[in-house]
Design a protein around this motif. Structure first.
Motif, mmCIF file in Angstrom:
data_model
loop_
_atom_site.group_PDB
_atom_site.id
_atom_site.type_symbol
_atom_site.label_atom_id
_atom_site.label_comp_id
_atom_site.label_asym_id
_atom_site.label_seq_id
_atom_site.Cartn_x
_atom_site.Cartn_y
_atom_site.Cartn_z
ATOM 1 N N LEU A 51 0.833 -1.189 0.000
ATOM 2 C CA LEU A 51 0.000 0.000 0.000
ATOM 3 C C LEU A 51 0.868 1.239 0.000
ATOM 4 O O LEU A 51 1.953 1.242 0.554
ATOM 5 N N GLY A 52 0.346 2.283 -0.582
ATOM 6 C CA GLY A 52 0.963 3.587 -0.447
ATOM 7 C C GLY A 52 0.164 4.337 0.598
ATOM 8 O O GLY A 52 -1.055 4.229 0.632
ATOM 9 N N ILE A 53 0.849 5.064 1.469
ATOM 10 C CA ILE A 53 0.142 5.822 2.484
ATOM 11 C C ILE A 53 0.436 7.307 2.305
ATOM 12 O O ILE A 53 1.534 7.695 1.909
ATOM 13 N N PRO A 54 -0.543 8.154 2.574
ATOM 14 C CA PRO A 54 -0.338 9.587 2.409
ATOM 15 C C PRO A 54 0.424 10.186 3.584
ATOM 16 O O PRO A 54 0.258 9.756 4.728
ATOM 17 N N GLY A 55 1.258 11.142 3.277
ATOM 18 C CA GLY A 55 1.996 11.866 4.307
ATOM 19 C C GLY A 55 2.165 13.307 3.898
ATOM 20 O O GLY A 55 2.137 13.634 2.706
ATOM 21 N N ALA B 140 5.069 13.663 7.966
ATOM 22 C CA ALA B 140 4.213 13.236 9.069
ATOM 23 C C ALA B 140 3.118 12.345 8.500
ATOM 24 O O ALA B 140 2.446 12.714 7.537
ATOM 25 N N VAL B 141 2.982 11.161 9.119
ATOM 26 C CA VAL B 141 1.950 10.200 8.734
ATOM 27 C C VAL B 141 1.292 9.695 10.008
ATOM 28 O O VAL B 141 1.932 8.991 10.793
ATOM 29 N N SER B 142 0.063 10.087 10.235
ATOM 30 C CA SER B 142 -0.682 9.612 11.414
ATOM 31 C C SER B 142 0.120 9.718 12.702
ATOM 32 O O SER B 142 0.193 8.788 13.492
ATOM 33 N N GLU C 180 -7.385 14.000 -1.556
ATOM 34 C CA GLU C 180 -6.984 12.625 -1.874
ATOM 35 C C GLU C 180 -6.338 11.955 -0.663
ATOM 36 O O GLU C 180 -6.570 10.780 -0.399
ATOM 37 N N ALA C 181 -5.509 12.719 0.063
ATOM 38 C CA ALA C 181 -4.838 12.177 1.248
ATOM 39 C C ALA C 181 -5.866 11.773 2.300
ATOM 40 O O ALA C 181 -5.771 10.690 2.880
ATOM 41 N N ARG C 182 -6.852 12.620 2.530
ATOM 42 C CA ARG C 182 -7.883 12.320 3.521
ATOM 43 C C ARG C 182 -8.679 11.072 3.124
ATOM 44 O O ARG C 182 -8.927 10.189 3.939
ATOM 45 N N ALA C 183 -9.065 10.984 1.857
ATOM 46 C CA ALA C 183 -9.816 9.822 1.367
ATOM 47 C C ALA C 183 -8.985 8.546 1.490
ATOM 48 O O ALA C 183 -9.495 7.491 1.888
ATOM 49 N N ALA C 184 -7.697 8.640 1.172
ATOM 50 C CA ALA C 184 -6.815 7.469 1.268
ATOM 51 C C ALA C 184 -6.683 7.020 2.720
ATOM 52 O O ALA C 184 -6.722 5.819 3.012
ATOM 53 N N MET C 185 -6.536 7.975 3.648
ATOM 54 C CA MET C 185 -6.416 7.624 5.060
ATOM 55 C C MET C 185 -7.688 6.951 5.560
ATOM 56 O O MET C 185 -7.628 5.954 6.286
ATOM 57 N N ARG D 49 -5.672 -4.222 9.214
ATOM 58 C CA ARG D 49 -4.365 -4.855 9.371
ATOM 59 C C ARG D 49 -3.349 -4.411 8.322
ATOM 60 O O ARG D 49 -2.189 -4.137 8.643
ATOM 61 N N ALA D 50 -3.734 -4.331 7.078
ATOM 62 C CA ALA D 50 -2.790 -3.935 6.028
ATOM 63 C C ALA D 50 -2.277 -2.517 6.285
ATOM 64 O O ALA D 50 -1.092 -2.229 6.084
ATOM 65 N N TYR D 51 -3.161 -1.653 6.771
ATOM 66 C CA TYR D 51 -2.760 -0.284 7.104
ATOM 67 C C TYR D 51 -1.771 -0.299 8.270
ATOM 68 O O TYR D 51 -0.750 0.386 8.243
ATOM 69 N N GLU D 52 -2.065 -1.077 9.295
ATOM 70 C CA GLU D 52 -1.169 -1.179 10.444
ATOM 71 C C GLU D 52 0.198 -1.717 10.019
ATOM 72 O O GLU D 52 1.228 -1.255 10.500
ATOM 73 N N ASP D 53 0.203 -2.698 9.113
ATOM 74 C CA ASP D 53 1.462 -3.238 8.604
ATOM 75 C C ASP D 53 2.263 -2.173 7.863
ATOM 76 O O ASP D 53 3.493 -2.094 7.994
ATOM 77 N N GLU D 54 1.588 -1.364 7.074
ATOM 78 C CA GLU D 54 2.274 -0.308 6.320
ATOM 79 C C GLU D 54 2.839 0.744 7.270
ATOM 80 O O GLU D 54 3.959 1.215 7.089
ATOM 81 N N LEU D 55 2.073 1.121 8.297
ATOM 82 C CA LEU D 55 2.590 2.074 9.285
ATOM 83 C C LEU D 55 3.793 1.487 10.021
ATOM 84 O O LEU D 55 4.771 2.199 10.280
ATOM 85 N N ALA D 56 3.744 0.201 10.341
ATOM 86 C CA ALA D 56 4.882 -0.455 10.996
ATOM 87 C C ALA D 56 6.107 -0.421 10.095
ATOM 88 O O ALA D 56 7.219 -0.168 10.564
ATOM 89 N N ALA D 57 5.923 -0.653 8.802
ATOM 90 C CA ALA D 57 7.047 -0.596 7.859
ATOM 91 C C ALA D 57 7.625 0.809 7.803
ATOM 92 O O ALA D 57 8.847 0.984 7.734
ATOM 93 N N LEU D 58 6.763 1.829 7.859
ATOM 94 C CA LEU D 58 7.241 3.207 7.859
ATOM 95 C C LEU D 58 8.022 3.490 9.137
ATOM 96 O O LEU D 58 9.101 4.071 9.090
#
Length: 90
Positions: free
Chosen positions: A3-7, A23-25, A62-67, A75-84
């Motif tokens: 996943l790509g996450i907005p920052g 800054a991401v979450s 777009e960033a807000r919608a993606a978040m 879970r996939a979001y949590e995994d991506e944040l952990a990778a970041l």
């Protein structure tokens, strides 16, 4: 799942203009923005990040919608944040 996450860009490194703090979450990390050299981001810009690299610039809507989407898939979001959190670019 990849996943790509907005920052949001907080600052650009003066010594390494290919690096920026984002800054991401609530997580702040240095990422590589070198792939966006044709249209370099500036503080306040939103970008899409994957594994420590900025893939594209996006607008705040777009960033807000993606978040919202990422938070809804859990879970996939949590995994991506952990990778970041675990990524380090020096």
């Amino acid at each position: 799942m990849c996943l790509g996450i907005p920052g949001e860009i907080i600052e650009i490194s003066e010594e390494r203009p290919d690096l920026a703090k984002v800054a991401v979450s609530g997580v702040k990390r240095t990422i590589n923005i070198g792939l966006l050299s044709d249209d370099p981001p500036v503080p306040g810009d939103w970008i899409l990040i994957h594994v420590g690299f900025a893939l594209s610039k996006i607008d705040e809507e777009e960033a807000r919608a993606a978040m919202e989407f990422l938070e809804s898939i859990g879970r996939a979001y949590e995994d991506e944040l952990a990778a970041l959190r675990d990524s380090r670019i020096d």
